[in-house]
Design an enzyme around this catalytic site. Structure first.
Site, short mmCIF file in Angstrom:
data_model
loop_
_atom_site.label_atom_id
_atom_site.label_comp_id
_atom_site.label_asym_id
_atom_site.label_seq_id
_atom_site.Cartn_x
_atom_site.Cartn_y
_atom_site.Cartn_z
N LYS A 1 38.45 21.33 51.94
CA LYS A 1 37.85 20.60 50.82
C LYS A 1 38.66 20.90 49.56
O LYS A 1 38.51 21.94 48.93
CB LYS A 1 36.40 20.97 50.59
CG LYS A 1 35.69 20.02 49.61
CD LYS A 1 34.56 20.66 48.87
CE LYS A 1 34.98 21.51 47.70
NZ LYS A 1 35.64 20.74 46.59
N GLU B 1 38.76 34.68 47.01
CA GLU B 1 39.86 35.01 46.08
C GLU B 1 39.48 34.42 44.75
O GLU B 1 39.48 33.20 44.58
CB GLU B 1 41.18 34.47 46.62
CG GLU B 1 42.40 35.14 46.02
CD GLU B 1 42.83 34.50 44.71
OE1 GLU B 1 42.51 35.09 43.65
OE2 GLU B 1 43.46 33.44 44.74
N CYS C 1 45.38 32.86 38.22
CA CYS C 1 44.43 33.98 38.24
C CYS C 1 45.10 35.32 38.02
O CYS C 1 44.44 36.28 37.62
CB CYS C 1 43.65 33.98 39.55
SG CYS C 1 44.69 33.96 41.03
N GLU D 1 38.05 35.37 31.41
CA GLU D 1 39.25 34.68 31.87
C GLU D 1 39.39 33.35 31.11
O GLU D 1 38.57 32.45 31.25
CB GLU D 1 39.17 34.42 33.38
CG GLU D 1 40.45 33.84 33.95
CD GLU D 1 40.42 33.73 35.46
OE1 GLU D 1 41.47 33.93 36.09
OE2 GLU D 1 39.34 33.45 36.02
#
Length: 488
Positions: free
Chosen positions: A183, A257, A291, A389
């Site tokens: 997906k 992750e 990331c 973040e």
């Protein structure tokens, strides 16, 4: 964009399920908008729970069929053909992803044109050499320890490195003998279907790989589907918590992750030129929509003013512009929504810290979603700018007075994904690296390695991808108790 860049793009209004292109159940469509211009250039179908169900059942049928009985050698052979078919499409895939999310074309060629095929070859080689059964002596005879595929894998991937992150799940799953429902993110709606085109050419059996573009609710229906055995997710920590909680409730395997807020530690003996030369991968990779971005820059106070000035000057002179231009160092944000998020953090930083470079959109780039590389100094590590973040080129510079304080600040984060240490003394850098609670870290450079495990500690995730360790999450281990005749 030039004509050659636009000509190869086609709409994707059907899904790849059971080895066929099938019409969607519903009529929802996703507009595909170019990050550098804000203009629509294609459309794609969006799936719903019915489409996900069809894909999962096709994957289950393939697992119960011939694919579930293949040998490692048979799987590795088709994976190598798959890799070659992807290489043949590498330039088209690279340009397409750059148009979708703004990734600079040089990086896109590495991450979308080369890395997916290299990952397939890596796991084809690994499965060729791996013993599926290991016989061990036991008190009453022997125990045969057997690796078996975990089953049907649901792969959910984000928009920032769509093909590399898709293959980080697809390749080890295929090597282990699993089947996959992928997906992708609607924000990069087109590129995953290049995987389907390549799989058809390679002769991957029907139903082994299925691709349905869908948003979050259908994605959660896949997480909950009774025929899914494992979820492999890359994305935000917020979404990872929801997926992980649901997998825990269902006693379902998962790997997560997730996000990061990593630290680059510049010691008193560090070399500024080396540090600045390393920023394309440590701080700025994919316009800092990565990331592993080391957006907290911790600097020994004795070198603090010097490093702040150098980093600010470096940020001011970065080439920001068209990501299809080879000279561009920082492209646009992936979407208007994401640009607004990054600009929001910049405004927050202005109220908390000292702005020394950047601080807004880019003059002369009126189309697309461009932001100036931005540097803040005198940042408090407890502030939102240092703890959350941003996922854009916004850097928080923080002073420290000792190695112990640098380690404390680096570890004072809910995340633990990446990092770097910059020093003339590599042994000292390695010692500090061992003290940082993070899944990956570099000394005087940062670059992920497909042959080594990648993943995070703390809120940065569960499990590892890449390297031999990346296979473990796609196996179940079975112990068969037998007589000693099987001992060599």
């Amino acid at each position: 964009m030039t004509g050659e860049h636009a000509s190869a793009v086609v709409d994707r209004v059907r899904f790849f399920i059971g080895g066929e292109w099938v019409d969607p159940h519903g009529s929802d469509r996703q507009r595909v908008v170019e990050a550098a211009t804000g203009e629509e250039f294609a459309v794609a179908a969006l799936g719903d729970e019915v489409d996900i169900d069809r894909a999962v059942r096709a994957a289950r049928n393939a697992l119960n069929g011939p694919w579930g009985r293949t040998s490692a050698g048979e799987r590795s052979a088709v994976m190598r053909r798959f890799a070659q078919a992807l290489r043949d499409r590498g330039e088209a895939a690279s340009v397409l992803v750059t148009r979708e999310n703004g990734m600079p074309i040089g990086l896109s060629r590495a991450m979308n044109g080369q890395a997916p095929a290299a990952t397939l070859d890596l796991y084809a080689d690994l499965i060729d050499r791996l013993a599926i059964e290991d016989v061990r002596p036991s008190a009453l005879g022997s125990t045969i320890v057997r690796r078996e595929p975990v089953g049907v894998v649901g792969g959910i991937v984000p928009w920032n490195y769509p093909l590399t992150l898709a293959m980080s799940k697809v390749a080890p799953a295929l090597a282990a003998g699993c089947t996959v429902v992928l997906k992708p993110s609607p924000d990069t709606a087109l590129d995953s279907y290049i995987l389907a085109d390549a799989a058809i050419e390679a002769g991957l059996p029907d139903g082994v790989l299925n691709i349905v573009l869908a948003d979050r609710d259908p994605g959660m229906s896949m997480v909950r589907h009774p025929e899914i055995d494992k979820i492999a997710f890359t994305g935000s920590t917020e979404a990872g918590r929801i997926i992980g909680a649901e997998c825990g409730r269902l006693i379902r395997r998962c790997s997560l992750e997730l996000g990061g807020k990593s630290a680059a530690i510049f010691l008193a003996d560090g070399d500024i030129d080396t540090f600045l030369a390393g920023t394309p991968t440590a701080l700025l990779q994919n316009n800092s929509q990565t990331c592993t971005t080391q957006s907290r820059v911790l600097v020994d106070r004795r070198r603090y003013a010097e490093v702040v000035d150098a980093l600010a000057e470096h940020a001011r002179h970065l080439v920001v512009g068209d990501p299809l231009d080879e000279r561009t160092e920082c492209g646009p944000m992936a979407s208007e929504r994401h640009l607004e998020r990054v600009l929001g953090y910049i405004e927050l930083g202005k109220s908390e810290s000292r702005l020394v470079a950047g601080g807004g959109t880019v003059d002369g780039l009126d189309r697309g979603w461009f932001v100036q590389p931005t540097v803040f100094a005198d940042v408090d590590n407890g502030s939102r700018l240092a703890q959350e973040e941003v996922f854009g080129p916004v850097f928080a510079v923080i002073p420290f007075d000792s190695d112990d304080e640098a380690v404390r600040i680096a570890n004072d984060s809910n995340y633990g994904l990446a990092g770097s240490v910059w020093t003339a003394d590599e042994e000292r850098g390695l010692e500090l690296s061992r003290r940082i609670r993070t899944g990956t870290i570099g000394v005087n450079y940062y670059s992920t390695d497909l042959g080594a495990p990648f993943g995070g500690m703390k809120d940065s995730g569960i499990g590892r991808e890449f390297g031999p360790e990346g296979l473990n999450g796609y196996f179940e281990y079975k112990s068969i108790y037998a007589s000693n005749r099987w001992l060599s």
